[in-house]
Design a protein around this motif. Structure first.
Motif, PDB file in Angstrom:
ATOM      1  N   ILE A  91       0.825  -1.211   0.000  1.00 28.10           N
ATOM      2  CA  ILE A  91       0.000   0.000   0.000  1.00 28.10           C
ATOM      3  C   ILE A  91       0.861   1.263   0.000  1.00 28.10           C
ATOM      4  N   LEU A  92       2.129   1.128  -0.324  1.00 31.92           N
ATOM      5  CA  LEU A  92       3.039   2.270  -0.256  1.00 31.92           C
ATOM      6  C   LEU A  92       2.611   3.406  -1.186  1.00 31.92           C
ATOM      7  N   VAL A  93       2.305   3.079  -2.444  1.00 29.66           N
ATOM      8  CA  VAL A  93       1.962   4.117  -3.424  1.00 29.66           C
ATOM      9  C   VAL A  93       0.664   4.815  -3.041  1.00 29.66           C
ATOM     10  N   SER A  94      -0.368   4.043  -2.691  1.00 27.17           N
ATOM     11  CA  SER A  94      -1.645   4.647  -2.317  1.00 27.17           C
ATOM     12  C   SER A  94      -1.508   5.493  -1.058  1.00 27.17           C
ATOM     13  N   THR A  95      -0.704   5.030  -0.094  1.00 24.81           N
ATOM     14  CA  THR A  95      -0.476   5.808   1.122  1.00 24.81           C
ATOM     15  C   THR A  95       0.232   7.116   0.811  1.00 24.81           C
ATOM     16  N   LEU A  96       1.184   7.074  -0.104  1.00 22.18           N
ATOM     17  CA  LEU A  96       1.897   8.282  -0.495  1.00 22.18           C
ATOM     18  C   LEU A  96       0.957   9.285  -1.159  1.00 22.18           C
ATOM     19  N   LEU A  97       0.047   8.812  -1.992  1.00 19.02           N
ATOM     20  CA  LEU A  97      -0.908   9.703  -2.647  1.00 19.02           C
ATOM     21  C   LEU A  97      -1.850  10.350  -1.634  1.00 19.02           C
ATOM     22  N   VAL A  98      -2.322   9.554  -0.667  1.00 20.89           N
ATOM     23  CA  VAL A  98      -3.202  10.097   0.375  1.00 20.89           C
ATOM     24  C   VAL A  98      -2.449  11.125   1.221  1.00 20.89           C
ATOM     25  N   SER A  99      -1.196  10.804   1.576  1.00 15.30           N
ATOM     26  CA  SER A  99      -0.397  11.720   2.378  1.00 15.30           C
ATOM     27  C   SER A  99      -0.183  13.048   1.669  1.00 15.30           C
ATOM     28  N   ARG A 100       0.088  12.987   0.372  1.00 14.72           N
ATOM     29  CA  ARG A 100       0.257  14.223  -0.391  1.00 14.72           C
ATOM     30  C   ARG A 100      -1.056  14.993  -0.513  1.00 14.72           C
ATOM     31  N   GLY A 101      -2.161  14.267  -0.650  1.00 11.49           N
ATOM     32  CA  GLY A 101      -3.454  14.934  -0.725  1.00 11.49           C
ATOM     33  C   GLY A 101      -3.811  15.659   0.552  1.00 11.49           C
ATOM     34  N   LEU A 102      -3.352  15.156   1.684  1.00 11.19           N
ATOM     35  CA  LEU A 102      -3.601  15.796   2.978  1.00 11.19           C
ATOM     36  C   LEU A 102      -2.497  16.772   3.367  1.00 11.19           C
ATOM     37  N   HIS A 103      -1.531  16.971   2.472  1.00  9.31           N
ATOM     38  CA  HIS A 103      -0.392  17.881   2.698  1.00  9.31           C
ATOM     39  C   HIS A 103       0.432  17.462   3.921  1.00  9.31           C
ATOM     40  N   LEU A 104       0.584  16.181   4.102  1.00 15.85           N
ATOM     41  CA  LEU A 104       1.376  15.648   5.206  1.00 15.85           C
ATOM     42  C   LEU A 104       2.748  15.155   4.769  1.00 15.85           C
ATOM     43  N   ASN A 105       3.011  15.196   3.459  1.00  9.26           N
ATOM     44  CA  ASN A 105       4.316  14.756   3.011  1.00  9.26           C
ATOM     45  C   ASN A 105       5.386  15.742   3.480  1.00  9.26           C
ATOM     46  N   ASP A 106       6.557  15.232   3.709  1.00 11.00           N
ATOM     47  CA  ASP A 106       7.698  16.009   4.187  1.00 11.00           C
ATOM     48  C   ASP A 106       7.467  16.573   5.587  1.00 11.00           C
ATOM     49  N   THR A 107       6.679  15.866   6.399  1.00 10.24           N
ATOM     50  CA  THR A 107       6.487  16.230   7.808  1.00 10.24           C
ATOM     51  C   THR A 107       6.685  14.991   8.662  1.00 10.24           C
ATOM     52  N   LEU A 108       7.117  15.212   9.904  1.00 10.43           N
ATOM     53  CA  LEU A 108       7.312  14.081  10.808  1.00 10.43           C
ATOM     54  C   LEU A 108       5.980  13.426  11.180  1.00 10.43           C
ATOM     55  N   ILE A 109       4.907  14.227  11.262  1.00 15.52           N
ATOM     56  CA  ILE A 109       3.586  13.661  11.545  1.00 15.52           C
ATOM     57  C   ILE A 109       3.167  12.737  10.401  1.00 15.52           C
ATOM     58  N   GLY A 110       3.475  13.145   9.170  1.00 22.57           N
ATOM     59  CA  GLY A 110       3.155  12.304   8.021  1.00 22.57           C
ATOM     60  C   GLY A 110       3.932  11.006   8.012  1.00 22.57           C
ATOM     61  N   VAL A 111       5.091  10.976   8.681  1.00 23.04           N
ATOM     62  CA  VAL A 111       5.856   9.732   8.798  1.00 23.04           C
ATOM     63  C   VAL A 111       5.192   8.780   9.777  1.00 23.04           C
ATOM     64  N   VAL A 112       4.615   9.332  10.859  1.00 20.33           N
ATOM     65  CA  VAL A 112       4.067   8.496  11.937  1.00 20.33           C
ATOM     66  C   VAL A 112       2.677   7.968  11.619  1.00 20.33           C
ATOM     67  N   LEU A 113       1.795   8.816  11.112  1.00 15.94           N
ATOM     68  CA  LEU A 113       0.374   8.471  11.009  1.00 15.94           C
ATOM     69  C   LEU A 113       0.076   7.220  10.178  1.00 15.94           C
ATOM     70  N   PRO A 114       0.702   7.007   9.005  1.00 17.13           N
ATOM     71  CA  PRO A 114       0.350   5.809   8.237  1.00 17.13           C
ATOM     72  C   PRO A 114       0.646   4.494   8.956  1.00 17.13           C
ATOM     73  N   GLN A 115       1.549   4.510   9.929  1.00 19.85           N
ATOM     74  CA  GLN A 115       1.872   3.304  10.691  1.00 19.85           C
ATOM     75  C   GLN A 115       1.759   3.589  12.188  1.00 19.85           C
ATOM     76  N   ALA A 116       0.676   4.304  12.554  1.00 25.80           N
ATOM     77  CA  ALA A 116       0.503   4.752  13.935  1.00 25.80           C
ATOM     78  C   ALA A 116       0.171   3.619  14.887  1.00 25.80           C
ATOM     79  N   VAL A 117      -0.357   2.519  14.393  1.00 29.46           N
ATOM     80  CA  VAL A 117      -0.706   1.383  15.248  1.00 29.46           C
ATOM     81  C   VAL A 117      -0.436   0.108  14.464  1.00 29.46           C
ATOM     82  N   SER A 118       0.024  -0.905  15.167  1.00 33.88           N
ATOM     83  CA  SER A 118       0.307  -2.190  14.515  1.00 33.88           C
ATOM     84  C   SER A 118      -0.787  -3.199  14.841  1.00 33.88           C
ATOM     85  N   ILE A 119      -1.033  -4.078  13.889  1.00 31.79           N
ATOM     86  CA  ILE A 119      -2.041  -5.122  14.088  1.00 31.79           C
ATOM     87  C   ILE A 119      -1.631  -6.054  15.236  1.00 31.79           C
ATOM     88  N   VAL A 120      -0.344  -6.292  15.367  1.00 29.99           N
ATOM     89  CA  VAL A 120       0.137  -7.162  16.446  1.00 29.99           C
ATOM     90  C   VAL A 120      -0.223  -6.569  17.807  1.00 29.99           C
TER      91      VAL A 120
END
Length: 272
Positions: free
Chosen positions: A119-148
């Motif tokens: 899901i890397l490409v789709s996540t990158l597109l969503v992050s750019r759409g929300l203007h979160l790219n190139d931010t530390l918050i944008g690094v954390v949110l896509p993997q903010a919680v693990s299924i484990v």
């Protein structure tokens, strides 16, 4: 010595050697002086003239402290989001009945088999759409919680006897009071486990920060150290010194919380 010990001890020594040998090799490599060979195997294990110059070079050639600070921010935020989201989701899946809960749990666990690269490409597109790219918050949110972590907390809440919540209800406690005063204190060991998992998982991120960040000053240490591989591609001593620095924070977190982690693992083994 019994037959069981004759089998157990060699296996334990083999396992410990397999884990510790690369780490020992990395440490000795980082302490070797420029006149000692850093290539070839087995070579010399112990440095003839130990020096800390390689660590000084790693800190001066790249902004290593800044990269470590960025990683600490990412890992700290990731640990908090993992704790909050995994705890709330695990509690809902374990203690709150709703339609389709079993199906939702199955689908959620099935996603654990999918690597993030899918899901890397789709996540990158969503992050750019929300203007979160190139931010530390944008690094954390896509993997903010693990299924484990969600599964660990779900199992922890499932093991709590229902009579505790029923007794609290009879005493007039509301849902939030039951959750805060009854449920959470009963799963403290599991909370420590997912806190460590959240920190380590966020600290180890490499692919997503590399793709989502374009400003080198915001790189986490795992991405920033790659500059050493290009600048000092022939000097494994400096790269090994930087790798030792990268390993220290997660090791420190683990050693500080190891008692709580083992307690949480023991609770799961005893109650399961």
């Amino acid at each position: 010595m019994t037959k069981e010990k004759l089998i157990r001890w060699p296996l334990m020594i083999l396992a410990a050697g397999t884990v510790l040998a690369p780490l020992l090799w990395q440490v000795t490599m980082s302490l070797k002086s420029s006149g000692e060979s850093a290539v070839g195997f087995p070579g010399t294990l112990l440095p003839k003239h130990p020096t800390l110059d390689n660590f000084a070079t790693a800190f001066t050639e790249i902004p290593l402290l800044r990269y470590v600070g960025n990683s600490l921010q990412i890992a700290g935020f990731g640990m908090v989001t993992n704790l909050v989201l995994a705890t709330l989701t695990g509690y809902a899946l374990a203690r709150i009945p709703f339609r389709g809960r079993t199906l939702y749990t199955t689908l959620l666990l099935a996603t654990a088999a999918l690597p993030f690269e899918v899901i890397l490409v789709s996540t990158l597109l969503v992050s750019r759409g929300l203007h979160l790219n190139d931010t530390l918050i944008g690094v954390v949110l896509p993997q903010a919680v693990s299924i484990v972590s969600i599964f660990v907390m779900r199992q922890a809440f499932v093991r709590i006897p229902g009579e505790l919540a029923e007794a609290a209800d009879m005493d007039g406690a509301g849902p939030l009071q039951v959750f805060w005063h009854i449920m959470l204190p009963s799963v403290r060991g599991s909370l420590a486990v997912i806190a460590v998992l959240g920190f380590l998982d966020s600290w180890d991120h490499f692919i997503w920060p590399l793709v989502s960040l374009s400003d080198p000053s915001k790189y986490p240490v795992n991405v920033g150290v790659q500059y050493l591989s290009g600048t000092f591609s022939a000097d494994q001593r400096v790269i090994s010194a930087a790798a030792i620095v990268v390993m220290l924070p997660p090791l420190l977190v683990y050693f500080v919380m190891q008692k709580q982690v083992f307690r949480g693992l023991a609770e799961g083994a005893l109650k399961g």
